[in-house]
Scaffold this active site. Sequence first.
Site, PDB file in Angstrom:
ATOM      1  N   ASP A  82      26.894  16.812 107.887  1.00 21.73           N
ATOM      2  CA  ASP A  82      26.294  16.841 106.542  1.00 21.73           C
ATOM      3  C   ASP A  82      25.485  18.207 106.041  1.00 21.73           C
ATOM      4  O   ASP A  82      25.141  18.113 104.955  1.00 21.73           O
ATOM      5  CB  ASP A  82      25.564  15.487 106.430  1.00 21.73           C
ATOM      6  N   CYS A 104      32.624   9.252 100.228  1.00 21.53           N
ATOM      7  CA  CYS A 104      33.291  10.782  99.650  1.00 21.53           C
ATOM      8  C   CYS A 104      34.720  11.019 100.488  1.00 21.53           C
ATOM      9  O   CYS A 104      34.909  10.559 101.405  1.00 21.53           O
ATOM     10  CB  CYS A 104      32.044  11.549 100.615  1.00 21.53           C
ATOM     11  N   ARG A 108      24.449  10.543  94.580  1.00 23.12           N
ATOM     12  CA  ARG A 108      24.635   9.305  95.625  1.00 23.12           C
ATOM     13  C   ARG A 108      23.712   9.570  96.785  1.00 23.12           C
ATOM     14  O   ARG A 108      23.368   8.907  97.470  1.00 23.12           O
ATOM     15  CB  ARG A 108      26.143   9.471  96.348  1.00 23.12           C
ATOM     16  N   ARG A 156      38.320   8.879 107.590  1.00 24.10           N
ATOM     17  CA  ARG A 156      37.568   7.829 107.689  1.00 24.10           C
ATOM     18  C   ARG A 156      37.843   6.368 108.146  1.00 24.10           C
ATOM     19  O   ARG A 156      37.792   5.590 107.272  1.00 24.10           O
ATOM     20  CB  ARG A 156      36.568   7.679 106.446  1.00 24.10           C
ATOM     21  N   LYS A 197      18.520   8.081 102.959  1.00 25.64           N
ATOM     22  CA  LYS A 197      19.652   7.546 102.543  1.00 25.64           C
ATOM     23  C   LYS A 197      20.244   6.460 103.546  1.00 25.64           C
ATOM     24  O   LYS A 197      20.633   5.275 103.836  1.00 25.64           O
ATOM     25  CB  LYS A 197      20.456   8.411 101.957  1.00 25.64           C
ATOM     26  N   ASN A 198      20.839   7.587 104.775  1.00 29.86           N
ATOM     27  CA  ASN A 198      21.796   6.994 105.739  1.00 29.86           C
ATOM     28  C   ASN A 198      20.873   5.920 106.782  1.00 29.86           C
ATOM     29  O   ASN A 198      21.201   5.343 107.323  1.00 29.86           O
ATOM     30  CB  ASN A 198      22.102   8.090 106.555  1.00 29.86           C
TER      31      ASN A 198
HETATM   32  C1  UD1 Z   1      28.004   8.528 109.055  1.00 29.55           C
HETATM   33  C2  UD1 Z   1      26.721   9.044 107.622  1.00 29.55           C
HETATM   34  C3  UD1 Z   1      27.584  10.335 107.148  1.00 29.55           C
HETATM   35  C4  UD1 Z   1      27.862  11.483 108.084  1.00 29.55           C
HETATM   36  C5  UD1 Z   1      28.488  10.793 109.384  1.00 29.55           C
HETATM   37  C6  UD1 Z   1      28.699  11.854 110.647  1.00 29.55           C
HETATM   38  C7  UD1 Z   1      26.066   7.043 106.935  1.00 29.55           C
HETATM   39  C8  UD1 Z   1      25.754   6.124 105.772  1.00 29.55           C
HETATM   40  N1  UD1 Z   1      26.804   7.843 106.795  1.00 29.55           N
HETATM   41  O1  UD1 Z   1      28.811   8.283 108.338  1.00 29.55           O
HETATM   42  O2  UD1 Z   1      26.569  10.915 105.953  1.00 29.55           O
HETATM   43  O3  UD1 Z   1      28.673  12.376 107.479  1.00 29.55           O
HETATM   44  O4  UD1 Z   1      27.728   9.423 109.726  1.00 29.55           O
HETATM   45  O5  UD1 Z   1      27.358  12.300 110.878  1.00 29.55           O
HETATM   46  O6  UD1 Z   1      25.031   6.920 107.789  1.00 29.55           O
HETATM   47  N2  UD1 Z   1      35.675   7.360 113.087  1.00 29.55           N
HETATM   48  C9  UD1 Z   1      36.861   6.763 113.622  1.00 29.55           C
HETATM   49  N3  UD1 Z   1      36.746   5.358 113.772  1.00 29.55           N
HETATM   50  C10 UD1 Z   1      35.820   4.538 113.063  1.00 29.55           C
HETATM   51  C11 UD1 Z   1      34.621   5.223 112.715  1.00 29.55           C
HETATM   52  C12 UD1 Z   1      34.574   6.605 112.495  1.00 29.55           C
HETATM   53  O7  UD1 Z   1      37.793   7.459 113.851  1.00 29.55           O
HETATM   54  O8  UD1 Z   1      36.012   3.648 113.151  1.00 29.55           O
HETATM   55  C13 UD1 Z   1      35.677   8.931 112.892  1.00 29.55           C
HETATM   56  C14 UD1 Z   1      35.551   9.359 111.518  1.00 29.55           C
HETATM   57  O9  UD1 Z   1      36.914   9.543 110.905  1.00 29.55           O
HETATM   58  C15 UD1 Z   1      34.762  10.690 111.637  1.00 29.55           C
HETATM   59  C16 UD1 Z   1      33.907  10.397 112.717  1.00 29.55           C
HETATM   60  O10 UD1 Z   1      34.301   9.384 113.638  1.00 29.55           O
HETATM   61  O11 UD1 Z   1      35.869  11.577 111.944  1.00 29.55           O
HETATM   62  C17 UD1 Z   1      32.512  10.378 112.414  1.00 29.55           C
HETATM   63  O12 UD1 Z   1      32.374   9.073 111.608  1.00 29.55           O
HETATM   64  P1  UD1 Z   1      31.140   8.197 111.886  1.00 29.55           P
HETATM   65  O13 UD1 Z   1      30.028   8.788 112.715  1.00 29.55           O
HETATM   66  O14 UD1 Z   1      31.542   6.642 111.831  1.00 29.55           O
HETATM   67  O15 UD1 Z   1      30.553   8.683 110.257  1.00 29.55           O
HETATM   68  P2  UD1 Z   1      30.139   7.197 109.144  1.00 29.55           P
HETATM   69  O16 UD1 Z   1      29.479   6.253 109.799  1.00 29.55           O
HETATM   70  O17 UD1 Z   1      31.040   7.091 108.389  1.00 29.55           O
END
Ligand code: UD1
Length: 426
Positions: free
Chosen positions: A305, A116, A397, A121, A22-23
């Site tokens: 995850d 989720c 999902r 986030r 998915k990711n």
């Molecule tokens: C992706 C995965 C999700 C997984 C996560 C961490 C997809 C579609 N989803 O989510 O399944 O749980 O990686 O492995 O690939 N953060 C910030 N600012 C930002 C972005 C992120 O502070 O602009 C923080 C988030 O709040 C969180 C951490 O960074 O605490 C990790 O987030 P991130 O790696 O961005 O996860 P996703 O890309 O949302």
Amino acid sequence: MDTFSIRGGTPLYGELHIQGAKNAALPILAATVLAGGSYTLYDVPHLLDIEVMLKILTSLGVQCEHKNSTVHVDTSNLTSCYVPHDLMGQMRSSIFLMGPMLARCGEIILSRPGGCAIGERRINLHYKGLEALGATIIEEEGYIRCQAAQLKGNSIFLDYPSVGATENIMMAAVRAEGETIIYNAAREPEIIDLQNFLNQLGARIRGAGTDTIVISGTQHLYPAEYRIIPDRIVTGTMILASAITKGEVTLTNVEPKHLISLLDLTSQSGVEIESTHDIMKVKTKRNYRAIDRIVTAPYPGFPTDMQAQMMAFLSLAEGCSIMKETVFEGRFRHVTELNRLGADIQIDLNTAFIRGVSKLSGTTVEATDLRAGAALILAGLAAEGETRVTGAHHIDRGYDAIEHQLASLGARITRLTNDPLLSTGI
Ligand code: UD1
């Protein structure tokens, strides 16, 4: 609102083919707007999140078809740069359209993404990266308007190796003028898959899988065919499904090197796993042991995850385990539900203390997010009696018909559609 009914206690046996990731599929689908034309993507699982992404692409003018596990999209004619609010709210990955739409059309209007409920986030790093490439991002009246006449390469340091921000910046930088370097980039296997896909289109990216990614911009991009990598989180979930039921399961279409931390921990606990190329055999002959300390971390650390599923598994281990969640601050909502099934888990801030119990007993529990739901299914597979897991849509999902996958291994699991007992509150 569907519910899963599970009658636990049956060891799982047999062979299961693991779905595509998915990711990896979500950003790759978004990236198809970078170059207009016709694409074929293989191993795209049937999931709610994929459906939402295809609906978003359709709303932008893309023609989409998803049959079996193959997606055909034609991105030749984009007719809109506005992502409808209701679709945006259904999934966090809608944010992936920012980079590619800016690169192709110079504009995108969207709203804050849903997803989720596992923490705040934030999307500040997506903004930081895209702004460094020359985009203007304005939030007004609940909408985010992003514009860029011409993106220009730049050096970008990510304060945290965010998976989504790394991918968004990569997709925008592919068509930017000059070179972009992302420092402290995320290193997840899905980032490598995105690099491989983009390079297949003619992009010039190197370094994915390390913390420094270099993208040399080009305007010469062409559509392509691509096969998505196997889903490492589904693989991990099925490893634990086999282990928690003390079964013997063979998983095909897997990539063992993407699961190094999980394989190391499960072998410490006594689960036998044999891996060859793209096949894994998982066998658990006797009671397994607790694991002293697990800390979730960006790849190659233990994946957040897999935290909930691992907790379900450890709730039946011999001894006490400690699990610290460092990636998402709100990711312990499954603990109350696991305890309702008889687990003994205490939380102190971001650390869970899991005292292994000798049995779980079925009851009705609620899936509050995708992986929390998967954890409750695992617990239900091992629990005595019937477990009902409400909130099946969360699980849909990320898992392609999980009830069929598990039933093919002998699990007694069924989907109750609009369960009348639950809907009348009995
Ligand atoms: C992706 C995965 C999700 C997984 C996560 C961490 C997809 C579609 N989803 O989510 O399944 O749980 O990686 O492995 O690939 N953060 C910030 N600012 C930002 C972005 C992120 O502070 O602009 C923080 C988030 O709040 C969180 C951490 O960074 O605490 C990790 O987030 P991130 O790696 O961005 O996860 P996703 O890309 O949302």
